[in-house]
Design an enzyme around this catalytic site. Structure first.
Site, PDB file in Angstrom:
ATOM      1  N   LYS A 125      69.440  96.327  98.130  1.00  0.00           N
ATOM      2  CA  LYS A 125      70.684  96.999  98.656  1.00  0.00           C
ATOM      3  C   LYS A 125      71.635  96.594  99.542  1.00  0.00           C
ATOM      4  CE  LYS A 125      73.377 101.373  97.471  1.00  0.00           C
ATOM      5  NZ  LYS A 125      73.210 103.017  97.416  1.00  0.00           N
ATOM      6  N   ARG A 130      82.391 105.735  98.755  1.00  0.00           N
ATOM      7  CA  ARG A 130      82.368 107.044  98.979  1.00  0.00           C
ATOM      8  C   ARG A 130      83.071 108.204  98.883  1.00  0.00           C
ATOM      9  NH1 ARG A 130      79.284 103.560 104.062  1.00  0.00           N
ATOM     10  NH2 ARG A 130      77.393 102.930 102.647  1.00  0.00           N
ATOM     11  N   GLU A 177      61.945  92.719  98.498  1.00  0.00           N
ATOM     12  CA  GLU A 177      61.973  93.938  98.169  1.00  0.00           C
ATOM     13  C   GLU A 177      62.122  93.538  96.502  1.00  0.00           C
ATOM     14  OE1 GLU A 177      62.768  96.816  99.120  1.00  0.00           O
ATOM     15  OE2 GLU A 177      63.521  96.892 101.089  1.00  0.00           O
ATOM     16  N   LYS A 228      72.772  94.462  94.059  1.00  0.00           N
ATOM     17  CA  LYS A 228      73.844  95.605  95.170  1.00  0.00           C
ATOM     18  C   LYS A 228      75.004  95.256  95.806  1.00  0.00           C
ATOM     19  CE  LYS A 228      75.963 100.180  94.654  1.00  0.00           C
ATOM     20  NZ  LYS A 228      75.463 101.246  94.394  1.00  0.00           N
TER      21      LYS A 228
END
Ligand code: PBG
Length: 332
Positions: free
Chosen positions: A196, A206, A234, A249
C-alpha cells in the site's frame, strides 16, 4: 507482399477478437467497498465520488441485497465513526456493539452467502486520523499491532469472513493470524494490504470517511511510490506471516507492481481501484472528455491483465450493469 505471419488475422471481427481475448471481466472479479454511517434511512452522495454513497446500516443492508441479486458476492466494509468516539488508541474499534461489528452481523444475517471483508486500521477511530497509535508525533508500531489483532478478533467474532488490514504496520499479519488461531477463528481469512503506497489518490476516500491525517502524512508507514522491489518483500513477508491473499493499492499507477507481486507469490492477488482513480474517470466523463463506460472497462481490464485476480472497485455495479448478464470481453 508475402508475409508468413499476419497478426491482423486475429483482430478482424468481434467474434475472432472475443475468441482470442486473454482477459475477461466477470462479476466474480469484484469486491465492493461500502461506507457505513450511523443513523437510519440515510443515503448521502460523497461529493468527491459522484454516484457513490455513504449509507446508514439499514440502507446498507438493502444495498447488499441488491448487490447479491446482481451477482456481486463480496463486500469490503468501512465505517465512519462519530468524532466523539475517536481517541488515540482507537478504543471504539474494539466495541463489540460498534458500528462495524453491528454491520457485519446485520449483513451476514440478511445475506449469509455474501463474503464480508472488513477494513482493519485505526484511522476511522483515531483522533489523529492516523492508522496507528501516536506517541510524541510518531506512529508507533508494536502497540498498534496489538490493537489491530484485537480488532481483527472482534470482527471475526461478529462474523467477518476476511479481515483486511490496511494499516502497513510491521508484523501485523503474523500477530493477527496468531490472535485468530488463539481465539479459535480458524476459518477467518486475511487479505493483507501488502503493497500500500502513500498516494495522493486517496483524497476522495478521506472525504468519505472524514479520515484525513490530522498532522503530517502517512509516509512513515505506507510505501514510497518510487519503489518496486520493496512491494515484493512486503507481499512475501505477509504470505509467510499467514496472509491468504495480498493486495496492491492503488492500482492504476501501479500495474507494474501488480504483475511483479503476481509473479512472486503463490496466493491470490487483489488490487484496489481507489477513490481518486474513480473520481478522475467520473470527472473527465462529466466534462465529455472520455467515454465513461469504455474508460471503466479498459481500466479494470488492464488491472486484471496486469495480474489481479480480483479488484476492489467503486465501479462494480456500473460494470455489472454494462455486462447485461454476460461477461465482458474487450468491451465488445
Ligand atoms: C485507510 C484506508 C485508506 C483507503 C482504504 N483504507 C486511505 C488511507 O490510507 O488514507 C483508501 C481507499 C480509497 O482511496 O479508495 N486505512
Amino acid at each position: 507482399m508475402f508475409l508468413p505471419r499476419r497478426n491482423r488475422i486475429l483482430r478482424q471481427s468481434p467474434a475472432i477478437r472475443n475468441l482470442v481475448a486473454e482477459t475477461i471481466l466477470s462479476p466474480n472479479d469484484f469486491i465492493v467497498p461500502l461506507f457505513i454511517i450511523e443513523g437510519e434511512n440515510q443515503v448521502a452522495e460523497i461529493s468527491s465520488m459522484p454516484g457513490y454513497f455513504r449509507r446508514s446500516l439499514d440502507m446498507t443492508v438493502m444495498e447488499v441485497k441488491e448487490l447479491w441479486a446482481m451477482g456481486l458476492q463480496c463486500v469490503l466494509l468501512f465505517v465512519k465513526s462519530k468524532d466523539a468516539l475517536k481517541d488515540n488508541k482507537g478504543t471504539e474499534a474494539l466495541n463489540p456493539d460498534g458500528l462495524m461489528q453491528r454491520s457485519i452481523r446485520a449483513i451476514k444475517e440478511a445475506v449469509p452467502g455474501m463474503l464480508v471483508m472488513t477494513d482493519v486500521a485505526l484511522d476511522p477511530y483515531s483522533s489523529f486520523g492516523h492508522d496507528g497509535i501516536v506517541e510524541n508525533g510518531e506512529i508507533v508500531n508494536d502497540a498498534t499491532v496489538e490493537v489491530l489483532a484485537q480488532m481483527s478478533v472482534s470482527h471475526a467474532a461478529s462474523g467477518a469472513d476476511f479481515v483486511a488490514p490496511s494499516d502497513m504496520m510491521d508484523g501485523r499479519i503474523g500477530a493477527i493470524r496468531k490472535a485468530l488461531e488463539k481465539s479459535n477463528h480458524h476459518k477467518t481469512g486475511i487479505m493483507a494490504y501488502s503493497a500500500k503506497y502513500a498516494s495522493c489518490f486517496y483524497g476522495p476516500f478521506r472525504d468519505a470517511l472524514d479520515s484525513a491525517p490530522g498532522f503530517g502524512d502517512k509516509k512513515t508507514y505506507q510505501m514510497d511510490y518510487a519503489n518496486r522491489i520493496e512491494a515484493v518483500k512486503e507481499a512475501m513477508m505477509d504470505v509467510e506471516e499467514g496472509a491468504d491473499m495480498v493486495m496492491v493499492k492503488p492500482a492504476l499507477s501501479y500495474l507494474d507492481i501488480i504483475r511483479e507481486v503476481k509473479n512472486s507469490v503463490d496466493v491470490p492477488v487483489s488490487c484496489y481501484n481507489i477513490s481518486g482513480e474513480y473520481a478522475m474517470i467520473k470527472a473527465a466523463a462529466k466534462m465529455g472528455w472520455i467515454d465513461h463506460d469504455k474508460a471503466v472497462i479498459e481500466t479494470l481490464t488492464s488491472m486484471k491483465r496486469a495480474g489481479a485476480d480480483m479488484i476492489a472497485t467503486y465501479f462494480a455495479k456500473d460494470v455489472v450493469r454494462m455486462m447485461n448478464g454476460g461477461a465482458i470481453v474487450n468491451g465488445e
